[in-house]
Design a protein around this motif. Structure first.
Motif, mmCIF file in Angstrom:
data_model
loop_
_atom_site.group_PDB
_atom_site.id
_atom_site.type_symbol
_atom_site.label_atom_id
_atom_site.label_comp_id
_atom_site.label_asym_id
_atom_site.label_seq_id
_atom_site.Cartn_x
_atom_site.Cartn_y
_atom_site.Cartn_z
ATOM 1 N N ARG A 20 0.796 -1.220 0.000
ATOM 2 C CA ARG A 20 0.000 0.000 0.000
ATOM 3 C C ARG A 20 0.833 1.276 0.000
ATOM 4 O O ARG A 20 0.462 2.253 -0.627
ATOM 5 C CB ARG A 20 -0.936 0.006 1.206
ATOM 6 N N LEU A 21 1.941 1.281 0.719
ATOM 7 C CA LEU A 21 2.689 2.512 0.921
ATOM 8 C C LEU A 21 3.149 3.144 -0.394
ATOM 9 O O LEU A 21 3.112 4.357 -0.555
ATOM 10 C CB LEU A 21 3.886 2.258 1.844
ATOM 11 N N GLY A 22 3.551 2.318 -1.351
ATOM 12 C CA GLY A 22 3.960 2.844 -2.658
ATOM 13 C C GLY A 22 2.846 3.625 -3.335
ATOM 14 O O GLY A 22 3.084 4.689 -3.922
ATOM 15 N N LYS A 26 2.802 7.575 -4.313
ATOM 16 C CA LYS A 26 2.509 7.996 -5.687
ATOM 17 C C LYS A 26 1.388 9.023 -5.715
ATOM 18 O O LYS A 26 1.489 10.054 -6.386
ATOM 19 C CB LYS A 26 2.130 6.768 -6.527
ATOM 20 N N HIS A 27 0.327 8.761 -4.993
ATOM 21 C CA HIS A 27 -0.818 9.676 -4.955
ATOM 22 C C HIS A 27 -0.394 11.050 -4.419
ATOM 23 O O HIS A 27 -0.830 12.085 -4.924
ATOM 24 C CB HIS A 27 -1.925 9.087 -4.091
ATOM 25 N N LEU A 28 0.480 11.040 -3.425
ATOM 26 C CA LEU A 28 0.858 12.286 -2.770
ATOM 27 C C LEU A 28 1.773 13.152 -3.633
ATOM 28 O O LEU A 28 1.614 14.363 -3.677
ATOM 29 C CB LEU A 28 1.542 11.980 -1.431
ATOM 30 N N ALA A 45 12.971 6.489 -1.981
ATOM 31 C CA ALA A 45 11.755 5.742 -2.316
ATOM 32 C C ALA A 45 10.726 6.564 -3.078
ATOM 33 O O ALA A 45 9.938 6.021 -3.853
ATOM 34 C CB ALA A 45 11.119 5.164 -1.046
ATOM 35 N N ASN A 46 10.721 7.883 -2.886
ATOM 36 C CA ASN A 46 9.744 8.731 -3.591
ATOM 37 C C ASN A 46 10.168 9.090 -5.014
ATOM 38 O O ASN A 46 9.340 9.537 -5.807
ATOM 39 C CB ASN A 46 9.529 10.041 -2.828
#
Length: 197
Positions: A20-22, A26-28, A45-46
């Motif tokens: 989920r975290l990915g 991405k959404h953010l 990671a971002n």
């Protein structure tokens, strides 16, 4: 940071990133434009999720973590500039950035109030300030458990406070919180705010 923590960080985070975290990352960040400040970029990671930014300036105090991010810098679709430094003392002029992003970082900064004041200073008025942070759960049993475990957790995970009320800190430091989404039984928050001066 300790060498073992740095080397194992991506390994331990991989299941969360896939599940989920990915998608939350991405959404953010994927819609952010202009010159973006990323605080505590860690292993990068971002970086793969920035699609519309003119440039990302990523500040990270740990040289080993930054070293692990080089491969992600090379494959990013936008320019990433790595800067070795602390979120508490940002080496940038006032009103330099069009947005700021921090993911899983305010838990480890020794003086988060100072870092938030610095983010406000270097970002333009009214721009997006975006965080993904784990927080103290507002339920007696789980919150007290976080309080109990935090001293040991801080030693094992290089200063990470499991029980920090990060949302409250963000609000207290002059940001206007626009949207909060909760995940993983309310322990993880996605926070969208704006820089109000």
């Amino acid at each position: 940071m300790s060498i073992w923590f740095t080397k194992m960080y991506d390994y331990f985070m991989k299941p969360l990133e896939k599940n989920r975290l990915g998608n939350i990352r991405k959404h953010l960040v994927s819609q952010q434009k202009g010159i973006i400040l990323e605080i505590g970029s860690g292993t990068g990671a971002n970086f793969c999720y920035y699609k519309q930014a003119e440039k990302v300036v990523a500040i990270e105090p740990d040289a080993a973590m930054m070293g692990q991010s080089f491969t992600r810098v090379e494959v990013a679709t936008v320019p990433i500039e790595l800067v070795n430094g602390s979120g508490e003392w940002l080496p940038f002029e006032d009103n330099s950035f069009d947005a700021a992003v921090g993911t899983l970082v305010l838990c480890t900064i020794p003086n988060p109030n100072r870092a938030l004041k610095e983010i406000r200073r270097v970002c333009k008025p009214g721009v997006p300030i975006l965080f993904i942070e784990h927080v103290r759960i507002d339920r007696p049993l789980l919150g007290n458990l976080q309080d109990l475990v935090t001293p040991l957790w801080k030693r094992l995970c290089d200063g990470c406070h499991l029980n920090r009320n990060t949302l409250e800190l963000i609000q207290q430091n002059g940001f206007e919180v626009i949207k909060v989404e909760k995940y993983y039984k309310d322990i993880l928050l996605s926070i969208e705010a704006t820089n109000e001066k």
